[in-house]
Design a protein around this motif. Sequence first.
Motif, short mmCIF file in Angstrom:
data_model
loop_
_atom_site.label_atom_id
_atom_site.label_comp_id
_atom_site.label_asym_id
_atom_site.label_seq_id
_atom_site.Cartn_x
_atom_site.Cartn_y
_atom_site.Cartn_z
N CYS A 20 0.83 -1.21 0.00
CA CYS A 20 0.00 0.00 0.00
C CYS A 20 0.86 1.26 0.00
N PHE A 109 2.87 9.55 2.85
CA PHE A 109 1.73 10.44 3.11
C PHE A 109 2.19 11.90 3.18
N TRP A 150 -3.34 11.97 14.37
CA TRP A 150 -3.02 10.54 14.39
C TRP A 150 -2.08 10.18 15.55
N ALA A 170 -8.20 8.42 6.86
CA ALA A 170 -7.00 8.35 6.02
C ALA A 170 -6.46 9.72 5.62
N PHE A 228 -3.72 4.41 -0.43
CA PHE A 228 -3.87 5.52 0.52
C PHE A 228 -4.95 5.19 1.55
N ASN A 229 -6.13 4.82 1.07
CA ASN A 229 -7.24 4.51 1.97
C ASN A 229 -7.17 3.07 2.48
N SER A 232 -4.69 2.36 5.20
CA SER A 232 -5.02 2.97 6.49
C SER A 232 -5.85 2.06 7.39
N THR A 252 -13.94 3.64 -1.96
CA THR A 252 -13.01 4.58 -2.58
C THR A 252 -13.29 4.69 -4.08
N THR A 291 -12.05 10.02 1.77
CA THR A 291 -10.83 9.64 2.48
C THR A 291 -10.98 9.74 4.00
#
Length: 413
Positions: A20, A109, A150, A170, A228-229, A232, A252, A291
Amino acid sequence: MENQIFELQYALDTFYFLVCGALVMWMAAGFAMLEAGLVRSKNTTEILTKNVALYAVACTMYMICGYSIMYGGGDFTLFLDGIVGDGVAGAEEPATYAPSADFYFQVVFVATAMSIVSGAVAERMKLWAFLAFAVVMTGVIYPMEGAWTWGGEAVFGLYTLGDLGFSDFAGSGIVHMAGAAAALAGVLLLGARKGKYGKNGQINAIPGANLPLATLGTFILWMGWFGFNGGSVLATATVESANSVAVVFMNTNAAAAGGLIAALMVARIMFGKADLTMALNGALAGLVAITAEPSTPTALQATLFGAAGGVLVVFAIVTLDKLKIDDPVGAISVHGVVGLLGLLLVPVTNDGSSFSGQLIGAATIFGWVFVASLVTWGIIKAIIGIRVSEEEEYEGVDLSECGMEAYPEFTQQ
């Protein structure tokens, strides 16, 4: 037997994290292609240089200090002895994946957040001024707001966003709105491109040089967004986590499709034509909107959330133009305005969040990043300047900043 199961789960989750992360890294190529397609040909080499260089800067600064600020409480030896290891030996609660995999996933990220800035300031910013800002953004500004969200730390010791009901799965706010806030600060100090706005409020379109390239970039971003998603979720080696990953992938994709269709329809109604650039930004807006929470909506809800983002981004782009905020690729609208929408949609399907918590979180992220970026841009402007000369802008920043052209065979001799 239990130990063997743990080791298998550890290996699978680590591998999933890394794959990922590679998908998210591939988004850097998407941003590069999208922006190269939406700027004029005389500025292509410079925008590509910015994108590849900012990725390297982000990786280095996040290793040196960013990760430590965001997750290590300021322990700046973390990248030497904390990231390297198996996450199991000597740990009170063994990790389910390698710490170095977590670092890699986080670093791509921060590079994504910085990529958002490059398109908004395109065609008139000095390359080295941009890279100087990238050092501060990826090393300090982003990690600070990441620590409050986070990282779970209190905002300047005053309040904890998680306790207020803030949730961002995310990064609609943490990554996308943060990047847009930094971009907005830079654009306000930088000013518009020459010829973009007339004296009587006239808005002059400056079309991009390569729409096939912009479309390719959008598809690359769409694909990278699954990492990305999906990444997460942080795991995939159990039935529960695997099901969650599947839902996130499904939603997504649904949101991106909804955003593109809605933006295309709104553009047709407003402009009388099927505007490709609006359609591309609509897909990205749908992705940004979902997201913040892709794991709890149904597929239909995700499609509708994406469609809301697609509608909003068209009006946002038009409004920013009326305000004479020149954003060549629509990054502030896509990632900032729709990033806020994504945060506000979370409580619709996630009972663990609240609208007040989302608003306070959004205000915290935007306020910190915008003010810190405005100060940073201002210092850089005072020291080395941030804008190229009018002559250099007219000739194209490829020659003045990079000394080469992307399409030399088309240059008249």
